[in-house]
Design a protein around this motif. Sequence first.
Motif, PDB file in Angstrom:
ATOM      1  N   THR A   1       0.792  -1.237   0.000  1.00 41.69           N
ATOM      2  CA  THR A   1       0.000   0.000   0.000  1.00 41.69           C
ATOM      3  C   THR A   1       0.820   1.282   0.000  1.00 41.69           C
ATOM      4  N   ARG A   2       2.131   1.178   0.241  1.00 42.38           N
ATOM      5  CA  ARG A   2       3.024   2.330   0.365  1.00 42.38           C
ATOM      6  C   ARG A   2       2.701   3.192   1.581  1.00 42.38           C
ATOM      7  N   MET A   3       2.031   2.610   2.572  1.00 40.43           N
ATOM      8  CA  MET A   3       1.756   3.327   3.825  1.00 40.43           C
ATOM      9  C   MET A   3       1.625   2.307   4.953  1.00 40.43           C
ATOM     10  N   SER A   4       1.639   2.801   6.175  1.00 42.89           N
ATOM     11  CA  SER A   4       1.483   1.931   7.335  1.00 42.89           C
ATOM     12  C   SER A   4      -0.008   1.668   7.567  1.00 42.89           C
ATOM     13  N   PRO A   5      -0.343   0.647   8.383  1.00 48.04           N
ATOM     14  CA  PRO A   5      -1.764   0.428   8.707  1.00 48.04           C
ATOM     15  C   PRO A   5      -2.422   1.660   9.315  1.00 48.04           C
ATOM     16  N   LEU A   6      -1.701   2.390  10.174  1.00 40.99           N
ATOM     17  CA  LEU A   6      -2.269   3.585  10.795  1.00 40.99           C
ATOM     18  C   LEU A   6      -2.517   4.673   9.755  1.00 40.99           C
ATOM     19  N   GLN A   7      -1.599   4.861   8.823  1.00 36.29           N
ATOM     20  CA  GLN A   7      -1.791   5.853   7.764  1.00 36.29           C
ATOM     21  C   GLN A   7      -2.960   5.466   6.862  1.00 36.29           C
ATOM     22  N   TYR A   8      -3.099   4.172   6.609  1.00 41.51           N
ATOM     23  CA  TYR A   8      -4.217   3.685   5.782  1.00 41.51           C
ATOM     24  C   TYR A   8      -5.548   4.000   6.476  1.00 41.51           C
TER      25      TYR A   8
END
Length: 304
Positions: A240-247
């Motif tokens: 996703t190119r992001m962390s779970p929190l950023q998602y």
Amino acid sequence: MEEEKNMDYQVMEMQKELALRIERFSGEDGVNSTAIPSLHFIRASDASEPIHSIHEPALCIVAQGAKLVMLAQDSYQYDPSHYLVVSVDLPISGTIIQATPEFPYLCLRLDFDPKQVFDIISGSGQTLSKIRDSQRGLFVSKTNSSLLDAVLRLVRLLDTPQDIPVIAPLVIREILYHILQDEQGDSIKQMAMIGSHAHRIAKVIDQIKRDFTKPLRIEELVMTANMSASSLHHHFKQVTRMSPLQYQKQLRLQEARRLMLSGQMDAANAGFQVGYESPSQFSREYSRMFGLPPKSDIKRLLEA
């Protein structure tokens, strides 16, 4: 060289036909549904500002114009020479960068799900290439005549709607087969291969989407993925190119924006509805994502 020129000419002619057919079946600017449930036509008469959305798995082929898509800090441009594939739900922003009233942006979107991909892989005996890591859930690749030919045959079915129930599923299967054969096809295959790292990340994404208003609990995601916390973060970011929190943050802010635009809630209530306990934190993160505080952003959008 001559054969390559003939191939380019074929592609150009098919793109012209595709543009004409999208224009004919698009009643107005925006997303236009068709008699084939998973097939949509997108038309725009002008370039646009960034539009934020959760893009579900789909193939996008531009027949006229061009679009720029941002996934986190990565950018992808696609046009009549390149198609876009999204293999898992991703928060993106898209900007139409080439469109005029005389030559509008014309795009085809074909939605699909991992089960369709899995059925093709199982039926054809395909396997994943020997890749050591998860691949991102989005890619842009060069458009070719074989793919365009299949896409055109699908679009032509709109002229004979009685044929759609029988023939459309077969042609859609062929289209998906062609993109699986692409050099980046593993990006799609990995999501459908049960037990792969990417398939586990897809399950985590489903859980975050389902519970995005609740506090993010990494230990629950770890159990869903059957991975260590460090492995989960690594593979999640690869896809996703992001962390779970950023998602999760992207989901929350986009939903809050939708609630305010629809007139259902003011900023404070929208932030609370999507899981923020602090109005100041909501306003700060909203401004960082959309460029303006909630009230100013919604006023600008409504005026536009």
